[in-house]
Scaffold this motif. Structure first.
Motif, PDB file in Angstrom:
ATOM      1  N   ARG A  99      44.303  41.711  40.833  1.00  0.00           N
ATOM      2  CA  ARG A  99      43.135  41.081  39.805  1.00  0.00           C
ATOM      3  C   ARG A  99      43.680  39.738  39.292  1.00  0.00           C
ATOM      4  NH1 ARG A  99      42.129  46.274  35.830  1.00  0.00           N
ATOM      5  NH2 ARG A  99      41.220  44.428  34.443  1.00  0.00           N
TER       6      ARG A  99
ATOM      7  N   GLU B 192      34.529  40.547  36.981  1.00  0.00           N
ATOM      8  CA  GLU B 192      35.369  41.595  37.172  1.00  0.00           C
ATOM      9  C   GLU B 192      34.757  42.547  38.088  1.00  0.00           C
ATOM     10  OE1 GLU B 192      38.436  41.997  35.179  1.00  0.00           O
ATOM     11  OE2 GLU B 192      37.981  40.355  33.732  1.00  0.00           O
TER      12      GLU B 192
ATOM     13  N   ARG C 114      35.148  41.508  41.736  1.00  0.00           N
ATOM     14  CA  ARG C 114      36.580  41.513  42.350  1.00  0.00           C
ATOM     15  C   ARG C 114      36.842  42.832  42.506  1.00  0.00           C
ATOM     16  NH1 ARG C 114      37.806  38.982  37.678  1.00  0.00           N
ATOM     17  NH2 ARG C 114      40.186  39.391  37.778  1.00  0.00           N
TER      18      ARG C 114
ATOM     19  N   TYR D 132      37.996  48.628  40.133  1.00  0.00           N
ATOM     20  CA  TYR D 132      38.460  47.800  39.417  1.00  0.00           C
ATOM     21  C   TYR D 132      39.511  48.330  38.329  1.00  0.00           C
ATOM     22  CZ  TYR D 132      39.169  43.161  37.233  1.00  0.00           C
ATOM     23  OH  TYR D 132      39.576  41.922  36.933  1.00  0.00           O
TER      24      TYR D 132
END
Length: 178
Positions: free
Chosen positions: A53, A78, A81, A125
């Motif tokens: 991350r 976020e 990703r 995530y």
């Protein structure tokens, strides 16, 4: 566990998915693979996931997300990703090194033509933390994850089309040129 082991789980999840570009399916399959592991091995993956991350936290990738998704808040970045993690190690590493390579992905090209959906995956995530909670019933990992997002320094105006074309020419062609 290492970053390599995390990527091996993602690869297995992608191999078992009917459509490996379906981020939610890949995330769900990754979660199932993680929940089959002993709790200590799940916990050991928290740091490698955090490191990935952190590695993907940069202005260039953020602008790519902004172009692809038609805007991109902090949370949106976020989740973008998270989506990128579901695309596998090679795609992830290539995009982190050069976000404009995302223009090569068929799913990105499909978004450019069809629109209507964002490339995001919030569930990927936090997949390690979710697996830990499923297996242990606890939301607290036994070991703290260390590290911080890097200071990005001064950014630029994502609305500046000339700047976008300069920094991400191939994505700009897909998402800005008519």
């Amino acid at each position: 566990m290492s970053v390599d082991e995390f990527w091996n789980l993602v690869a297995k999840a992608r191999e078992s998915a009917a459509d490996p570009s379906d981020a939610e399916d890949v995330a769900e399959r990754t979660l199932r693979l993680l929940t089959a592991l002993p709790a200590n091995r799940i916990a050991d993956l928290a740091q490698p996931l955090w490191d990935l991350r952190t590695q993907s936290y940069g202005w260039g990738l953020w602008q790519a997300a902004y172009l692809i998704n038609g805007g991109c808040s902090d949370d949106g970045f976020e989740y973008f990703r998270g989506w990128l993690l579901t695309q596998g190690r090679e795609t992830f590493e290539r995009a982190v090194a050069d976000p404009d390579t995302l223009a090569d992905l068929p799913v990105v090209q499909r978004v450019a033509v069809d629109g209507g959906f964002d490339l995001e995956c919030e569930s990927m995530y936090g997949v390690v933390w979710d697996a830990w909670t499923v297996v242990t019933g606890s939301v607290e990992l036994p070991n703290a994850v260390t590290g911080r997002y890097p200071d990005l320094g001064r950014g630029w105006d994502f609305e500046d089309e000339d700047e976008a074309r300069r920094r991400l020419p191939r994505l700009a062609v897909l998402f800005m040129d008519e």
